[in-house]
Write an enzyme that holds these catalytic residues in place. Structure first.
Site, short mmCIF file in Angstrom:
data_model
loop_
_atom_site.label_atom_id
_atom_site.label_comp_id
_atom_site.label_asym_id
_atom_site.label_seq_id
_atom_site.Cartn_x
_atom_site.Cartn_y
_atom_site.Cartn_z
N SER A 48 0.86 -1.18 0.00
CA SER A 48 0.00 0.00 0.00
C SER A 48 0.90 1.24 0.00
CB SER A 48 -0.87 -0.01 1.25
OG SER A 48 -0.03 0.08 2.40
N ASP A 80 -0.87 -1.47 -4.19
CA ASP A 80 -2.26 -1.67 -3.75
C ASP A 80 -2.89 -0.30 -3.46
OD1 ASP A 80 -4.42 -3.25 -2.92
OD2 ASP A 80 -3.73 -3.31 -0.84
N HIS A 81 -4.06 -0.06 -4.00
CA HIS A 81 -4.81 1.19 -3.74
C HIS A 81 -4.00 2.47 -3.99
CE1 HIS A 81 -8.37 -0.80 -2.23
NE2 HIS A 81 -7.58 -1.61 -1.56
N GLU A 132 -10.68 0.32 -10.05
CA GLU A 132 -11.76 -0.07 -9.12
C GLU A 132 -13.00 0.76 -9.38
OE1 GLU A 132 -10.84 -0.52 -4.90
OE2 GLU A 132 -12.93 -0.15 -4.35
N HIS A 178 -12.60 -3.72 4.01
CA HIS A 178 -11.26 -3.95 4.55
C HIS A 178 -11.32 -4.10 6.07
CE1 HIS A 178 -10.05 -1.88 0.69
NE2 HIS A 178 -9.39 -3.02 0.65
N GLY A 179 -10.33 -4.79 6.62
CA GLY A 179 -10.19 -4.85 8.07
C GLY A 179 -10.86 -6.05 8.71
N SER A 212 -10.27 -11.26 3.72
CA SER A 212 -9.84 -11.98 4.93
C SER A 212 -11.02 -12.70 5.57
CB SER A 212 -9.21 -11.01 5.94
OG SER A 212 -7.88 -10.72 5.56
N ASP A 255 -4.95 -9.09 3.60
CA ASP A 255 -3.98 -8.39 4.44
C ASP A 255 -4.26 -8.70 5.91
OD1 ASP A 255 -2.22 -6.68 5.66
OD2 ASP A 255 -3.00 -4.84 4.79
N THR A 256 -5.49 -8.42 6.35
CA THR A 256 -5.82 -8.51 7.78
C THR A 256 -5.54 -9.89 8.38
OG1 THR A 256 -7.52 -6.84 7.40
CG2 THR A 256 -7.66 -8.06 9.46
P1 13P Z 1 -8.52 -7.52 4.16
O1 13P Z 1 -8.57 -6.36 5.09
O2 13P Z 1 -9.82 -8.27 4.16
O3 13P Z 1 -7.37 -8.42 4.40
O4 13P Z 1 -8.37 -6.94 2.66
C1 13P Z 1 -7.11 -6.52 2.19
C2 13P Z 1 -7.19 -5.79 0.90
O5 13P Z 1 -8.20 -5.76 0.21
C3 13P Z 1 -5.97 -5.10 0.47
O6 13P Z 1 -6.16 -4.38 -0.70
O1 G3H Z 2 -6.35 -1.70 1.50
C1 G3H Z 2 -5.98 -1.84 2.65
C2 G3H Z 2 -4.78 -2.63 2.98
O2 G3H Z 2 -5.11 -3.52 4.00
C3 G3H Z 2 -3.57 -1.77 3.28
O3 G3H Z 2 -3.64 -1.16 4.53
O4 G3H Z 2 -2.72 1.16 4.20
O5 G3H Z 2 -2.71 0.08 6.45
O6 G3H Z 2 -1.16 -0.72 4.67
P1 G3H Z 2 -2.49 -0.08 4.98
ZN ZN Z 3 -8.10 -3.50 -0.88
#
Ligand code: 13P
Ligand code: G3H
Ligand code: ZN
Length: 305
Positions: A48, A80-81, A132, A178-179, A212, A255-256
C-alpha cells in the site's frame, strides 16, 4: 517465467484465483514468497502507499528483487490502492509489475479520467493495471469509508469503465470491506451482483478486495494473551470457494488475516518464552505462522482444499 499478464490469462481460463498478500517488512514478504514456492503457485506481493512510506520505495523494490532472484514460481510486485497518478508513475518507474489506481471514491467521470491516464503510462512500460469501480466500506489507505456509504458495483458501469479505461483487471464491490470487522450479522457476499457483472464483462479478470476470513481461532489466541478484539468477522470460506471456482475472479486480496496471525504469534511466543532475548526468534515464529496462513489461502484460491 510467466508474466503477470500470462498468469491472469491462466487464472481466467482455468478458474482459479491468484492470492495477493500485503507486505510491510522482511518477514511478511518472506512468508508470502516461501508459501508461493511451497505451493508451486504464483503470488502477488502487494504494498500500500502507507507500506511504501514505512519501508521506503527503494528498500521495498530492492528487498523484493533480492528475495525473488532464485524463485521457481512467479511473484509479482504490486501497488495496492494507489490514490494518484504520481504514486502509480513512481511505482512503474521503480519496476513494479502491476499497479492499482483506486479512483473508486471519485465521481465516475473523474475515476475514468484518472485511470485512463495511468493506463496510458503503464502500457508504455508493460505494466499491468487494476482499476476499481464501486466503493468498499472499511479503511482504504487513510480514508474511512462508512458501511452505509459503501456502494455495490453497478454491472453496467463496470462494463463502460473497463471499455473506457483499457484496464487489465477490475476490482468490484460486492459486500466485502477492509479490516477485521466486515459484517455485523452473518457474512454475506452479493454473488448475484458478481454474476451480473460477469454477464456484462464476459471473460474479463475481476479482483476481490477485503477477502480476509478472520479465523475465530486466531482471534482467540490474540485475546487469550491480552488482546481486545471483539466482534470481528470475515468473509466465509464457502463464498470464497464458490467465487474462485465458478466465477471470473482472478485475484483475491488478503492483508488482515496475516496481520492477525503475526500478532497472535508474537503475543504467544513473548508469553511462552520470557527469557528469550533475541527478537529474531519471535519474528521467525511469526513468519512461519503467517506462511501457514498464506499456504492455506493459496490452496483455497486454487481449488486445492
Ligand atoms: P482484508 O482487510 O480483508 O485483508 O483486505 C485486504 C485488501 O483488500 C488489500 O487491498
Ligand atoms: O487496502 C488496505 C490494505 O489492508 C492496506 O492497509 O494502508 O494500512 O497498509 P495499509
Ligand atoms: Zn483492498
Amino acid at each position: 517465467m510467466d508474466t503477470i499478464f500470462i498468469s491472469f490469462e491462466k487464472a481466467l481460463k482455468k478458474h482459479f484465483s491468484i492470492g495477493a498478500f500485503n507486505f510491510y517488512n522482511l518477514e511478511t514478504l518472506q512468508a508470502i514468497l516461501e508459501a508461493g514456492e511451497e505451493c508451486c503457485m504464483p503470488v502477488i506481493c502487494s504494498v500500500s502507499e502507507s507500506a511504501i512510506k514505512y519501508m521506503g520505495l527503494d528498500a521495498t523494490v530492492m528487498m523484493f528483487e533480492a528475495l525473488t532472484q532464485k524463485k521457481k514460481y512467479p511473484a509479482y510486485l504490486h501497488l495496492d490502492h494507489g490514490q494518484s497518478y504520481e504514486i502509480c508513475k513512481k511505482a512503474i518507474d521503480a519496476g513494479f509489475d502491476s499497479v492499482m489506481i483506486d479512483g473508486s471514491s471519485l465521481p465516475y467521470s473523474e475515476n475514468v479520467k484518472l485511470t485512463k491516464k495511468v493506463v496510458k503510462y503503464a502500457d508504455k512500460n508493460g505494466v499491468f493495471v487494476e482499476g476499481e469501480i464501486g466503493v468498499l466500506s472499511g479503511v482504504e489507505e487513510n480514508l474511512i469509508v462508512a458501511e452505509k456509504e459503501a456502494k455495490f458495483t453497478s454491472p453496467k458501469e463496470a462494463k463502460s469503465f473497463v471499455l473506457e479505461t483499457g484496464i487489465n483487471s477490475v476490482a468490484v464491490a460486492i459486500g466485502t470491506s477492509h479490516g477485521a470487522y466486515k459484517f455485523k450479522g452473518e457474512p454475506h457476499l452479493r454473488i448475484d451482483i458478481l454474476t451480473e457483472i460477469e454477464k456484462e464483462l464476459g471473460k474479463f479478470p475481476i479482483v476481490l478486495h477485503g477477502a480476509s476470513t478472520i479465523d475465530p481461532k486466531i482471534i482467540k489466541q490474540i485475546n487469550a494473551r491480552g488482546g481486545k478484539i471483539k466482534n470481528a468477522k470475515g468473509v466465509s470460506k464457502d463464498d470464497l470457494k464458490e467465487i474462485c471456482k465458478n466465477h471470473n475472479v482472478c485475484k483475491i486480496n488478503v492483508d488482515t488475516d496475516l496481520r492477525l496471525a503475526f500478532l497472535a504469534s508474537i503475543r504467544q511466543t513473548l508469553k511462552a518464552s520470557p527469557k528469550e532475548t533475541n527478537p529474531r526468534y519471535f519474528l521467525t515464529e511469526a513468519k512461519e505462522y503467517m506462511k501457514e496462513i498464506v499456504k492455506q489461502k493459496i490452496n483455497l484460491f486454487s481449488g486445492k482444499y
